[in-house]
Scaffold this active site. Structure first.
Site, mmCIF file in Angstrom:
data_model
loop_
_atom_site.group_PDB
_atom_site.id
_atom_site.type_symbol
_atom_site.label_atom_id
_atom_site.label_comp_id
_atom_site.label_asym_id
_atom_site.label_seq_id
_atom_site.Cartn_x
_atom_site.Cartn_y
_atom_site.Cartn_z
ATOM 1 C CD GLN A 106 -14.049 -24.417 -41.122
ATOM 2 O OE1 GLN A 106 -14.781 -25.368 -40.704
ATOM 3 N NE2 GLN A 106 -14.144 -23.358 -42.064
ATOM 4 C CE LYS B 118 -10.843 -24.401 -52.446
ATOM 5 N NZ LYS B 118 -11.449 -24.976 -51.061
ATOM 6 C CG ASP C 83 -4.891 -26.830 -45.257
ATOM 7 O OD1 ASP C 83 -3.833 -26.467 -44.818
ATOM 8 O OD2 ASP C 83 -5.715 -25.949 -45.551
#
Length: 329
Positions: free
Chosen positions: A143, A71, A229
């Site tokens: 999100q 990805k 992240d």
């Protein structure tokens, strides 16, 4: 001549939705990570600082699955200011036996959105109180919306609060979620007020300074932190990690390098050699999750390549089933 399947975002939205099936798919990915010899290399990361951009490349090989996904996931956080989405991307699914490309999934980040929200639901399913009914969400982007939607698949949420730096965006998101989900969703102008009395707290921002303070936390609360992240990102105060009765990572190898845990260790709030748990171990029943309604629990989710491989395989299997005129469970 071998064929390669190309699926657009519109097709993928028809094939994969944010539902209990997607949650089960991601839950199984957590279980597999804890119980099988998964090959999952560190995230490849490219920062483009002058344009507030970052690109992550994630992958994983899972024994038993026909394909593995690679990805490419860009995030350019100034894009909304020029009318563009902040995230996009694509996945390539390759044969685990031959390495040949099976499918090109031009999802523009949609599958990542779904699997990330589903991971939040898995965390809540195993760590939040069974009677959780009030949620607080930090952030007002895609999100934030999906995390609340996913949470409602596994807990009977009746009230939610939204906090974001952009108050107008928080108000808009709250109004739209109220209409979409049929519950009371309000915009809070205070982070502390949003947290007070909430059973589940979800942080979904690209913050590089803590926005959730340890002193606000109450007994019985569960926190899902999914914005950190990257090494520079930090949503949760280090002391909150130290204060939690149970800290759980999606991947300790990742959270020690870039998640909230990484900042807590650097600040000296958590010992580097402290014994910690991964969500997959709890899903697999190898270790206990929440054992008391008074516990404060934290799930540190940085996103793993195995989740991408799992959701890509699900999308491809459904595409093949549609082509064959059959259905899959």
């Amino acid at each position: 001549m071998r064929s390669m399947t190309i699926l657009t975002e519109r097709q993928l939205r028809d094939l994969v939705t944010l539902d209990l099936e997607a949650v089960r798919c991601v839950e199984e990915a957590f279980r597999t990570l804890a119980t099988k010899k998964v090959v999952m290399p560190p995230i490849l990361r490219l920062d483009i600082l002058e344009h507030r951009g970052e690109v992550d490349v994630k992958t994983a090989y899972v024994p038993g699955l026909d394909g593995f996904a690679i990805k490419i996931s860009p995030g350019f956080f100034g894009n909304p200011e020029i009318g563009l989405p902040s995230t996009n991307g694509l996945m390539v699914l390759l044969s685990s036996k031959t390495g040949l490309v099976q499918a090109l999934l031009l999802d523009n980040g949609y599958l990542t959105d779904v699997r990330t929200a589903a991971a939040g639901a898995v965390a809540a399913m195993h760590l939040a109180r069974k009677d959780a009914s009030v949620a607080a969400v930090f952030g007002a982007g895609m999100q934030a919306r999906l995390q609340l939607q996913a949470l409602m698949l596994v807990r009977q949420i009746r009230e939610a609060r939204i906090w974001a730096r952009d108050a107008a965006k928080a108000n808009k998101t709250a109004r739209e979620l109220s209409d979409q989900l049929g519950i009371s969703v309000i915009a809070s102008d205070s982070r502390e007020a949003a947290v007070a009395g909430a059973h589940v707290i979800i942080t979904t921002t690209p913050a590089d300074q803590p926005i959730l303070e340890a002193r606000w936390l109450e007994q019985g609360q569960h926190i899902t932190a999914m914005g950190s992240d990257a090494e520079h990102k930090n949503e949760v105060e280090a002391e909150a990690i130290a204060r939690a009765d149970l800290y759980v990572a999606d991947s300790l190898a990742q959270t020690r390098r870039l998640g909230e845990l990484h900042h807590a260790i650097e600040a000296g709030a958590v010992a580097e050699d402290r014994a910690l748990r991964e969500l997959g171990q709890i899903v697999a029943g190898a270790v206990a999750g929440r054992t008391d309604d008074r516990q404060i629990t934290i799930a540190d989710l940085t996103g793993t390549g195995i989740q991408d491989t799992a959701i890509a395989n699900l999308a491809f299997a459904r595409a093949l089933a549609v082509k064959a005129g059959t259905t899959i469970d």
